[in-house]
Motif scaffolding. Structure first.
Motif, PDB file in Angstrom:
ATOM      1  N   ALA A  50       0.951  -1.085   0.069  1.00 15.76           N
ATOM      2  CA  ALA A  50      -0.046   0.179  -0.010  1.00 15.76           C
ATOM      3  C   ALA A  50       0.842   1.241  -0.143  1.00 15.76           C
ATOM      4  CB  ALA A  50      -1.020  -0.003   1.261  1.00 15.76           C
ATOM      5  N   ILE A  51       0.215   2.182  -0.691  1.00 20.12           N
ATOM      6  CA  ILE A  51       1.096   3.610  -0.527  1.00 20.12           C
ATOM      7  C   ILE A  51       0.089   4.604  -0.358  1.00 20.12           C
ATOM      8  CG2 ILE A  51       0.693   3.997  -2.936  1.00 20.12           C
ATOM      9  CD1 ILE A  51       3.448   5.102  -3.353  1.00 20.12           C
ATOM     10  N   SER A  52       0.543   5.658   0.526  1.00 19.08           N
ATOM     11  CA  SER A  52      -0.108   6.896   0.886  1.00 19.08           C
ATOM     12  C   SER A  52      -0.468   7.787  -0.386  1.00 19.08           C
ATOM     13  CB  SER A  52       0.205   7.497   2.194  1.00 19.08           C
ATOM     14  OG  SER A  52       1.413   8.011   1.738  1.00 19.08           O
ATOM     15  N   LYS A  53      -1.620   8.504  -0.183  1.00 21.92           N
ATOM     16  CA  LYS A  53      -1.459   9.620  -1.453  1.00 21.92           C
ATOM     17  C   LYS A  53      -0.332  10.507  -1.484  1.00 21.92           C
ATOM     18  CE  LYS A  53      -3.906  13.268   1.051  1.00 21.92           C
ATOM     19  NZ  LYS A  53      -5.149  14.274   0.891  1.00 21.92           N
ATOM     20  N   TYR A  60       4.441  -2.999   3.076  1.00 20.19           N
ATOM     21  CA  TYR A  60       4.337  -4.158   2.482  1.00 20.19           C
ATOM     22  C   TYR A  60       3.991  -5.466   3.483  1.00 20.19           C
ATOM     23  CZ  TYR A  60       6.884  -1.586  -0.737  1.00 20.19           C
ATOM     24  OH  TYR A  60       7.454  -0.672  -1.948  1.00 20.19           O
ATOM     25  N   ALA A  61       3.350  -6.383   2.765  1.00 18.11           N
ATOM     26  CA  ALA A  61       3.357  -7.710   3.598  1.00 18.11           C
ATOM     27  C   ALA A  61       4.654  -8.401   3.586  1.00 18.11           C
ATOM     28  CB  ALA A  61       2.516  -8.587   2.633  1.00 18.11           C
ATOM     29  N   ASP A  62       4.843  -8.926   4.882  1.00 16.30           N
ATOM     30  CA  ASP A  62       6.253  -9.630   5.317  1.00 16.30           C
ATOM     31  C   ASP A  62       6.687 -10.519   4.053  1.00 16.30           C
ATOM     32  OD1 ASP A  62       5.623  -9.860   8.785  1.00 16.30           O
ATOM     33  OD2 ASP A  62       6.239  -8.184   7.549  1.00 16.30           O
ATOM     34  N   SER A  63       5.627 -11.409   3.298  1.00 21.47           N
ATOM     35  CA  SER A  63       5.993 -12.025   2.538  1.00 21.47           C
ATOM     36  C   SER A  63       6.489 -11.510   1.027  1.00 21.47           C
ATOM     37  CB  SER A  63       4.867 -13.042   2.341  1.00 21.47           C
ATOM     38  OG  SER A  63       3.753 -12.102   1.529  1.00 21.47           O
ATOM     39  N   VAL A  64       6.472 -10.284   1.069  1.00 18.65           N
ATOM     40  CA  VAL A  64       6.844  -9.825  -0.271  1.00 18.65           C
ATOM     41  C   VAL A  64       7.927  -8.691   0.128  1.00 18.65           C
ATOM     42  CG1 VAL A  64       4.579 -10.189  -1.286  1.00 18.65           C
ATOM     43  CG2 VAL A  64       5.129  -7.969  -0.481  1.00 18.65           C
ATOM     44  N   LYS A  65       8.232  -8.309   1.512  1.00 20.57           N
ATOM     45  CA  LYS A  65       9.074  -7.079   1.552  1.00 20.57           C
ATOM     46  C   LYS A  65      10.323  -7.527   0.873  1.00 20.57           C
ATOM     47  CE  LYS A  65       8.033  -5.538   5.546  1.00 20.57           C
ATOM     48  NZ  LYS A  65       7.686  -5.288   7.077  1.00 20.57           N
ATOM     49  N   ARG A  67      10.993  -7.726  -2.068  1.00 23.09           N
ATOM     50  CA  ARG A  67      11.065  -8.346  -3.409  1.00 23.09           C
ATOM     51  C   ARG A  67      10.015  -7.591  -4.088  1.00 23.09           C
ATOM     52  NH1 ARG A  67       8.626 -12.966  -4.327  1.00 23.09           N
ATOM     53  NH2 ARG A  67       7.503 -13.092  -2.213  1.00 23.09           N
ATOM     54  N   PHE A  68       9.082  -6.905  -3.745  1.00 20.44           N
ATOM     55  CA  PHE A  68       8.145  -6.056  -4.171  1.00 20.44           C
ATOM     56  C   PHE A  68       8.294  -4.517  -3.799  1.00 20.44           C
ATOM     57  CE2 PHE A  68       4.586  -9.410  -5.042  1.00 20.44           C
ATOM     58  CZ  PHE A  68       5.442 -10.341  -5.336  1.00 20.44           C
ATOM     59  N   THR A  69       8.256  -3.685  -4.984  1.00 23.53           N
ATOM     60  CA  THR A  69       8.297  -2.153  -4.728  1.00 23.53           C
ATOM     61  C   THR A  69       6.695  -1.660  -5.266  1.00 23.53           C
ATOM     62  OG1 THR A  69      10.617  -2.313  -4.905  1.00 23.53           O
ATOM     63  CG2 THR A  69       9.295  -0.262  -5.255  1.00 23.53           C
ATOM     64  N   ILE A  70       6.245  -0.858  -4.295  1.00 27.60           N
ATOM     65  CA  ILE A  70       5.047  -0.050  -4.774  1.00 27.60           C
ATOM     66  C   ILE A  70       5.355   1.378  -5.098  1.00 27.60           C
ATOM     67  CG2 ILE A  70       4.228   0.507  -2.442  1.00 27.60           C
ATOM     68  CD1 ILE A  70       1.166   0.260  -3.554  1.00 27.60           C
ATOM     69  N   SER A  71       4.896   1.894  -6.210  1.00 21.84           N
ATOM     70  CA  SER A  71       5.118   3.299  -6.605  1.00 21.84           C
ATOM     71  C   SER A  71       3.978   4.011  -7.261  1.00 21.84           C
ATOM     72  CB  SER A  71       6.410   3.301  -7.641  1.00 21.84           C
ATOM     73  OG  SER A  71       6.017   2.448  -8.648  1.00 21.84           O
ATOM     74  N   MET A  72       3.939   4.983  -7.324  1.00 28.00           N
ATOM     75  CA  MET A  72       2.702   6.054  -7.729  1.00 28.00           C
ATOM     76  C   MET A  72       3.295   6.906  -8.833  1.00 28.00           C
ATOM     77  SD  MET A  72       0.239   8.588  -5.489  1.00 28.00           S
ATOM     78  CE  MET A  72      -0.172   7.173  -4.523  1.00 28.00           C
ATOM     79  N   ASN A  74       2.014   9.964 -10.734  1.00 26.14           N
ATOM     80  CA  ASN A  74       0.712  10.970 -10.548  1.00 26.14           C
ATOM     81  C   ASN A  74       0.706  11.515 -12.253  1.00 26.14           C
ATOM     82  OD1 ASN A  74       0.499  10.785  -8.073  1.00 26.14           O
ATOM     83  ND2 ASN A  74       1.792  12.418  -7.521  1.00 26.14           N
ATOM     84  N   ALA A  75       1.611  11.801 -12.845  1.00 30.29           N
ATOM     85  CA  ALA A  75       1.765  12.151 -14.355  1.00 30.29           C
ATOM     86  C   ALA A  75       0.878  11.089 -14.981  1.00 30.29           C
ATOM     87  CB  ALA A  75       3.115  12.565 -14.813  1.00 30.29           C
ATOM     88  N   LYS A  76       0.832  10.153 -14.752  1.00 33.01           N
ATOM     89  CA  LYS A  76       0.275   9.018 -15.629  1.00 33.01           C
ATOM     90  C   LYS A  76      -1.111   8.342 -14.920  1.00 33.01           C
ATOM     91  CE  LYS A  76       4.228   7.222 -18.178  1.00 33.01           C
ATOM     92  NZ  LYS A  76       5.165   6.228 -18.337  1.00 33.01           N
ATOM     93  N   ASN A  77      -1.126   8.907 -13.684  1.00 36.36           N
ATOM     94  CA  ASN A  77      -2.576   8.679 -12.904  1.00 36.36           C
ATOM     95  C   ASN A  77      -2.356   6.928 -12.652  1.00 36.36           C
ATOM     96  OD1 ASN A  77      -4.496   9.532 -11.421  1.00 36.36           O
ATOM     97  ND2 ASN A  77      -5.985   9.244 -12.532  1.00 36.36           N
ATOM     98  N   THR A  78      -1.033   6.527 -12.376  1.00 38.17           N
ATOM     99  CA  THR A  78      -1.015   5.166 -12.264  1.00 38.17           C
ATOM    100  C   THR A  78      -0.359   4.715 -11.083  1.00 38.17           C
ATOM    101  OG1 THR A  78       1.016   5.087 -13.566  1.00 38.17           O
ATOM    102  CG2 THR A  78      -1.088   4.566 -14.695  1.00 38.17           C
ATOM    103  N   VAL A  79      -0.603   3.557 -10.586  1.00 37.94           N
ATOM    104  CA  VAL A  79       0.279   3.061  -9.575  1.00 37.94           C
ATOM    105  C   VAL A  79       0.621   1.573  -9.943  1.00 37.94           C
ATOM    106  CG1 VAL A  79       0.182   1.959  -7.083  1.00 37.94           C
ATOM    107  CG2 VAL A  79      -1.206   3.835  -7.565  1.00 37.94           C
ATOM    108  N   SER A  80       1.741   1.286  -9.746  1.00 37.41           N
ATOM    109  CA  SER A  80       2.844  -0.004  -9.937  1.00 37.41           C
ATOM    110  C   SER A  80       2.900  -0.710  -8.902  1.00 37.41           C
ATOM    111  CB  SER A  80       3.815   0.507 -10.756  1.00 37.41           C
ATOM    112  OG  SER A  80       3.323   1.237 -12.100  1.00 37.41           O
ATOM    113  N   LEU A  81       3.257  -1.892  -9.419  1.00 40.64           N
ATOM    114  CA  LEU A  81       3.982  -2.954  -8.390  1.00 40.64           C
ATOM    115  C   LEU A  81       4.940  -3.794  -8.964  1.00 40.64           C
ATOM    116  CD1 LEU A  81       3.498  -3.923  -5.350  1.00 40.64           C
ATOM    117  CD2 LEU A  81       2.335  -5.965  -6.514  1.00 40.64           C
TER     118      LEU A  81
END
Length: 124
Positions: A50-53, A60-65, A67-72, A74-81
């Motif tokens: 999860a990511i704040s506004k 991150y869940a412990d199981s993915v910490k 290994r996974f990265t969440i990002s936002m 704003n220019a593309k109005n997208t959130v990625s994992l």
């Protein structure tokens, strides 16, 4: 109203990488906290990231910490994992979610909008 559409799922070998994207229409992602959840067959939906506004608070869940990265983006109005070092146990349908509130949350019942999901399959 917010519409969320996930993309980027697919089949990958263990140890590989995938990048999921969630395109939001309606209100911009910068005005909302966003999250990723997943659900494997026969299992309950579980929190992934999860990511704040503001983009400052990340969970991150412990199981993915590590290994996974969440990002936002704003220019593309997208959130990625960005998912790396994938394991067979990461196989699931991955869902993007948005909160009206701007605070990141690990709890699925605190999210107001959901995408349709994208399948990720990791082969051993």
């Amino acid at each position: 109203q917010v519409q969320l559409v996930e993309s980027g799922g697919g089949l990958v070998q263990a140890g590989g990488s995938l990048r999921l994207s969630c395109a939001a229409s309606g209100r911009t992602v910068s005005s909302r906290a966003m999250g990723w959840f997943r659900q494997a067959p026969g299992k309950e939906r579980e929190f992934v990231a999860a990511i704040s506004k503001s983009g400052i608070t990340l969970y991150y869940a412990d199981s993915v910490k590590g290994r996974f990265t969440i990002s936002m983006d704003n220019a593309k109005n997208t959130v990625s994992l960005q998912m790396g070092s994938l394991k067979p146990e990461d196989t699931a349908v991955y869902y993007c979610a948005a909160r009206t509130d701007g605070y990141a949350s690990r709890w699925y019942d605190e999210y107001d909008y959901w995408g349709q999901g994208t399948q990720v399959t990791v082969s051993s």
